[in-house]
Scaffold this motif. Structure first.
Motif, short mmCIF file in Angstrom:
data_model
loop_
_atom_site.label_atom_id
_atom_site.label_comp_id
_atom_site.label_asym_id
_atom_site.label_seq_id
_atom_site.Cartn_x
_atom_site.Cartn_y
_atom_site.Cartn_z
N ARG A 4 0.83 -1.21 0.00
CA ARG A 4 0.00 0.00 0.00
C ARG A 4 0.86 1.25 0.00
N MET A 5 1.93 1.21 0.77
CA MET A 5 2.82 2.38 0.84
C MET A 5 3.55 2.60 -0.49
N ILE A 6 3.95 1.52 -1.14
CA ILE A 6 4.60 1.66 -2.44
C ILE A 6 3.62 2.22 -3.46
N ALA A 7 2.38 1.71 -3.44
CA ALA A 7 1.37 2.22 -4.37
C ALA A 7 1.07 3.69 -4.10
N GLY A 8 0.91 4.05 -2.84
CA GLY A 8 0.64 5.45 -2.49
C GLY A 8 1.80 6.36 -2.84
N THR A 9 3.01 5.90 -2.58
CA THR A 9 4.20 6.69 -2.91
C THR A 9 4.33 6.84 -4.42
N GLY A 10 4.09 5.76 -5.15
CA GLY A 10 4.12 5.84 -6.62
C GLY A 10 3.08 6.82 -7.14
N ALA A 11 1.89 6.80 -6.55
CA ALA A 11 0.86 7.75 -6.96
C ALA A 11 1.27 9.19 -6.64
N ALA A 12 1.87 9.39 -5.47
CA ALA A 12 2.34 10.74 -5.11
C ALA A 12 3.41 11.22 -6.08
N LEU A 13 4.31 10.31 -6.48
CA LEU A 13 5.34 10.69 -7.46
C LEU A 13 4.70 11.02 -8.81
N GLY A 14 3.67 10.27 -9.19
CA GLY A 14 2.95 10.57 -10.43
C GLY A 14 2.27 11.92 -10.39
N VAL A 15 1.59 12.20 -9.28
CA VAL A 15 0.94 13.50 -9.11
C VAL A 15 1.98 14.62 -9.14
N SER A 16 3.14 14.36 -8.57
CA SER A 16 4.18 15.39 -8.54
C SER A 16 4.65 15.76 -9.94
N LEU A 17 4.66 14.79 -10.84
CA LEU A 17 5.06 15.10 -12.22
C LEU A 17 4.03 16.02 -12.87
N ALA A 18 2.75 15.83 -12.54
CA ALA A 18 1.73 16.74 -13.04
C ALA A 18 1.92 18.14 -12.46
N LEU A 19 2.29 18.21 -11.17
CA LEU A 19 2.56 19.50 -10.55
C LEU A 19 3.78 20.18 -11.18
N ALA A 20 4.80 19.39 -11.47
CA ALA A 20 6.02 19.95 -12.04
C ALA A 20 5.88 20.29 -13.51
N ALA A 21 4.81 19.81 -14.15
CA ALA A 21 4.62 20.06 -15.58
C ALA A 21 4.44 21.54 -15.89
N VAL A 22 4.20 22.34 -14.86
CA VAL A 22 4.07 23.78 -15.07
C VAL A 22 5.35 24.36 -15.68
N GLN A 23 6.47 23.68 -15.47
CA GLN A 23 7.73 24.16 -16.02
C GLN A 23 8.05 23.55 -17.39
N LEU A 24 7.22 22.62 -17.86
CA LEU A 24 7.54 21.89 -19.07
C LEU A 24 7.63 22.77 -20.31
N LEU A 25 6.61 23.58 -20.57
CA LEU A 25 6.63 24.41 -21.78
C LEU A 25 7.73 25.46 -21.75
N PRO A 26 7.93 26.19 -20.64
CA PRO A 26 9.06 27.13 -20.64
C PRO A 26 10.41 26.44 -20.80
N ALA A 27 10.57 25.25 -20.19
CA ALA A 27 11.84 24.54 -20.33
C ALA A 27 12.04 24.04 -21.76
N TRP A 28 10.96 23.60 -22.38
CA TRP A 28 11.04 23.13 -23.76
C TRP A 28 11.44 24.27 -24.69
N GLU A 29 10.83 25.42 -24.46
CA GLU A 29 11.17 26.59 -25.26
C GLU A 29 12.63 27.00 -25.05
N ALA A 30 13.07 27.00 -23.81
CA ALA A 30 14.45 27.39 -23.50
C ALA A 30 15.46 26.38 -24.03
N SER A 31 15.07 25.11 -24.08
CA SER A 31 16.01 24.09 -24.56
C SER A 31 16.34 24.30 -26.04
N GLY A 32 15.45 24.93 -26.77
CA GLY A 32 15.74 25.23 -28.17
C GLY A 32 16.82 26.27 -28.34
N LEU A 33 17.06 27.05 -27.30
CA LEU A 33 18.08 28.10 -27.34
C LEU A 33 19.44 27.61 -26.85
#
Length: 187
Positions: free
Chosen positions: A108-137
């Motif tokens: 249960r703890m592994i499943a919950g932790t995995g879910a928390a890590l998955g949710v965190s990637l959605a939270l961190a996705a706020v930086q995805l488009l700016p980072a993608w744009e900057a990576s082109g430079l």
């Protein structure tokens, strides 16, 4: 470094440790050899700082037998990812899953932790488009992409101890240019 100390101290006090034990534990964490040898690496230090908050979330979820405290793990993971060194985020994720594996109700703890890590990637996705744009430079340095040598990737899992003496030729350890304890050392 100071924030890593404060987070670790707060987590250890929450666990019920005496103030001196919590101070000593937080000092060992924040002033560890890993942190001190990587101070010039802002992304790694930024990610390392959030480890106590992630562990605290797992610890609290286990103790209270509810999943809601895993918000701490999700936030810590998102902030680690947003620190800018995604390779260290992998180490962070392995550390969190390893800690969850050592808990009661481990699946249960592994499943919950995995879910928390998955949710965190959605939270961190706020930086995805700016980072993608900057990576082109950015200029692509061959040193940082397209590694085909499996030892390069294995060095992230296993400790790599190389001789970095000041009197050695520069190309003594090509591709392995830092002292890293690997995921196993952090787990």
């Amino acid at each position: 470094v100071w924030f890593a100390f404060v987070l670790c101290f707060a987590w250890l006090r929450w666990r019920g440790l005496h103030a001196m034990a919590a101070l000593a534990g937080a000092a060992v964490f924040a002033l560890s050899g890993h942190m001190m040898t990587q101070l010039q690496h802002q992304g790694l230090v930024s990610g390392y700082t959030w480890i106590p908050l992630g562990l605290w979330g797992i610890d609290q979820a286990q103790r209270e037998r509810r999943w809601q405290p895993l918000w701490k793990t999700a936030v810590a993971s998102a902030l680690c990812f947003a620190g800018g060194f995604t390779t260290f985020w992998t180490v962070f994720a392995v550390t969190m899953l390893g800690f969850a594996l050592g808990q009661d109700r481990r699946w249960r703890m592994i499943a919950g932790t995995g879910a928390a890590l998955g949710v965190s990637l959605a939270l961190a996705a706020v930086q995805l488009l700016p980072a993608w744009e900057a990576s082109g430079l950015a200029m692509k340095a061959p040193r940082y992409y397209g590694h085909r040598d499996p030892w390069f990737y294995l060095s992230f899992l296993l400790p790599n101890y190389f001789d970095f003496g000041i009197d050695l030729p520069v190309m003594t350890n090509p591709g392995f240019d830092y002292f890293y304890l690997g995921c196993a050392g952090l787990v």
